[in-house]
Design a protein around this motif. Structure first.
Motif, PDB file in Angstrom:
ATOM      1  N   ASP A  72     -74.269 -15.260  59.569  1.00  0.00           N
ATOM      2  CA  ASP A  72     -72.976 -15.960  59.544  1.00  0.00           C
ATOM      3  C   ASP A  72     -73.343 -17.385  59.684  1.00  0.00           C
ATOM      4  O   ASP A  72     -72.687 -18.240  60.265  1.00  0.00           O
TER       5      ASP A  72
ATOM      6  N   HIS B 107     -72.209 -18.255  54.671  1.00  0.00           N
ATOM      7  CA  HIS B 107     -71.234 -19.145  54.083  1.00  0.00           C
ATOM      8  C   HIS B 107     -72.126 -20.020  53.048  1.00  0.00           C
ATOM      9  O   HIS B 107     -72.586 -21.177  53.399  1.00  0.00           O
TER      10      HIS B 107
ATOM     11  N   LYS C 245     -63.582  -9.365  52.047  1.00  0.00           N
ATOM     12  CA  LYS C 245     -63.352  -9.908  53.164  1.00  0.00           C
ATOM     13  C   LYS C 245     -62.151 -10.328  53.863  1.00  0.00           C
ATOM     14  O   LYS C 245     -61.344 -11.121  53.115  1.00  0.00           O
TER      15      LYS C 245
ATOM     16  N   HIS D 173     -73.929 -11.731  55.637  1.00  0.00           N
ATOM     17  CA  HIS D 173     -72.772 -12.645  56.038  1.00  0.00           C
ATOM     18  C   HIS D 173     -73.167 -13.973  56.169  1.00  0.00           C
ATOM     19  O   HIS D 173     -74.005 -14.519  57.086  1.00  0.00           O
TER      20      HIS D 173
HETATM   21 ZN   LIG Z   1     -68.321 -15.948  58.625  1.00  0.00          ZN
END
Ligand SMILES: [Zn+2]
Length: 366
Positions: free
Chosen positions: A266, A57, A149, A55
Motif C-alpha cells: 500500500d 498507489h 477495488k 497493493h
Molecule cells: Zn491503498
C-alpha cells in the motif's frame, strides 16, 4: 537473444544456470551451454520470481497516491506493481498510457467509483458506481485490469453503509473478476463486510488495528466469519500502508494460525519517503522478523499474488514463465523497524534488492 544467468542461487540454497530466450525462461539447468550474453551476479545473491506488489498507489495524477511505478517498482526489486484503485473508469485511458511507458509491469484493480482517488470519499455518491463504465474499461484493457477495488471505511462511504460493497459485488460477479476490499474504520463493521466476499475476493489491510474493527475485535463472531471466508477461498492481503499494519495483530494472527496470502505495501508518496513502508524489501524484512520463513515470505510476494490476479506467466521460476526475476541479498543487520501504529520490532536479517529482470531485460536496483 539467448542469455544465461550463471550459478543463480535459489532460495533453498541450490544453484542453477537459468537460460533465457527472448522474454521467457527457456531452461533451468546444470548445463553450461554457450550463449550470446552471460549475466553473473555476486556470491550470496538469491534469485526468486519477480516480486509482485498487489497493493500500491502508482498513478502520478492524484496526490498523494502518486508514486511513480518505476520508483516503487523495478528500482526497489518489484517487477510488477498493481495499482489498487487510484484510478477509476474516468481516468483509465490516462492510467494505461502511463503504465505502458513504465519499465515495471503495471496492472490495476480499477476503483468501482468512476472518479477513483480524485476524491477521498469516492463511494459517498452511489451514482459514481457504473457497471457500464467498468465493463467498457475491462473490454478495452483486459490484460491490464485484473480486478475491482472498493474501499469500505467510514471516511470513504459517507452514509451508504454496505451498499457500495453490494454494488461492487454485483459488478464483480457479472464480469467474473475479483473484488479487493479495503477494511478500515467502521462503519461498516468488518463482521458486516465478510459475508459478502466470495472465492477469489481479497481483503486488504488484513492485519490493521483500527479501533474496534480489526480481525480480533468482537472476538468470537469476527473470527468465525473470517475463518468461513478463508474457507470459501477469500484471500488475505497485508496492504501495510501508513496506518494499516500492526505487529500486535500480526503476532496474534500467527499464534492463532490465521495466515495471510499476499504481502503488499500500500505504498504511496507519503509512506514511501517518510515510512513506515519505504519499500517492498523493508516490508518483507518485517515478516522475516515476525518469524516467517524465507519460503513463505517469497511465496507471498510472487506465486501467491500471481495466482490471485490470475497471471500464469509470472510469479514462477520455471521453464516457460516470463523472465521476470528479482535478485536480492539477506544481510545480517540489527535494526528496529516500526509498523503503522508506532510499535517496534527488532530485525536481524534485512532483505535488500540487488537487481531485477523484466521480460528478459536486466536492471540494477537503486
Ligand atoms: Zn491503498
Amino acid at each position: 537473444m539467448r542469455q544465461i544467468i550463471k550459478n543463480a542461487m535459489f532460495i533453498n540454497g541450490t544453484k542453477y544456470n537459468i537460460i533465457i530466450e527472448g522474454d521467457k525462461i527457456l531452461e533451468i539447468t546444470d548445463r553450461n551451454p554457450v550463449v550470446e550474453n552471460i549475466i553473473s551476479v555476486p556470491d550470496g545473491v538469491y534469485v526468486s520470481p519477480g516480486w509482485i506488489d498487489l497493493h500500491t498507489h502508482s498513478f502520478p495524477k492524484y496526490e498523494p497516491y502518486c508514486s511513480h511505478p518505476d520508483d516503487i517498482g523495478y528500482k526497489t526489486g518489484v517487477t510488477t506493481v498493481v495499482d489498487a484503485g487510484s484510478s477509476g473508469a474516468n481516468d483509465i485511458d490516462e492510467f494505461h498510457n502511463m503504465a505502458k511507458k513504465s519499465i515495471t509491469r503495471v496492472l490495476s484493480f480499477i476503483n468501482i467509483s468512476s472518479v477513483g482517488l480524485k476524491v477521498r470519499n469516492e463511494l459517498a455518491d452511489l451514482s459514481l458506481i457504473s457497471l457500464r463504465a467498468i465493463e467498457k474499461a475491462f473490454a478495452k484493457y483486459p490484460n491490464m485490469i485484473v480486478g475491482l477495488k472498493a474501499r469500505m471505511s467510514a471516511s470513504v462511504i459517507g452514509m451508504n453503509g454496505t451498499t457500495p460493497l453490494k454494488l461492487g459485488k454485483q459488478i464483480s460477479r457479472k464480469l467474473n473478476k475479483p473484488l479487493m476490499v479495503h477494511i478500515g474504520s467502521a462503519p461498516p463493521k468488518l463482521i458486516d463486510i465478510l459475508p459478502y466476499l466470495e472465492r477469489g475476493d481479497i481483503i486488504t489491510h488484513c492485519f490493521n488495528e483500527k479501533e474496534n474493527n480489526h480481525i480480533f475485535s468482537d472476538q468470537l463472531n469476527v473470527n468465525q466469519k473470517l475463518f468461513e471466508a478463508i474457507e470459501r477461498g477469500v484471500y488475505l492481503d497485508i496492504g501495510h500502508g501508513t496506518s494499516s499494519f500492526s505487529y500486535h495483530i500480526a503476532k496474534k494472527a500467527k499464534t492463532e494460525n490465521i495466515s495471510f496470502h499476499s504481502i503488499s505495501t500500500d505504498i504511496y508518496e507519503k509512506n514511501q519517503f517518510n515510512g513506515p513502508v519505504y519499500d517492498m524489501a523493508t516490508t518483507l524484512s518485517k515478516f522475516l522478523g515476525l518469524g516467517y520463513s524465507l519460503e513463505k515470505v517469497i511465496h507471498s510476494v510472487t506465486t501467491c499474488p500471481a495466482e490471485i490476479i490470475n497471471k500464469k506467466a509470472i510469479g514462477r521460476l520455471e521453464a516457460g514463465a516470463l523472465a521476470d526475476l528479482t535478485f536480492f541479498t539477506i544481510d545480517k543487520e540489527d535494526t528496529i523497524l516500526e509498523d503503522s501504529v508506532g510499535r517496534e520490532l527488532n530485525i536481524e536479517k534485512r532483505i535488500k534488492p540487488y537487481a531485477v529482470m523484466i521480460g528478459g531485460k536486466f536492471y540494477e536496483c537503486r
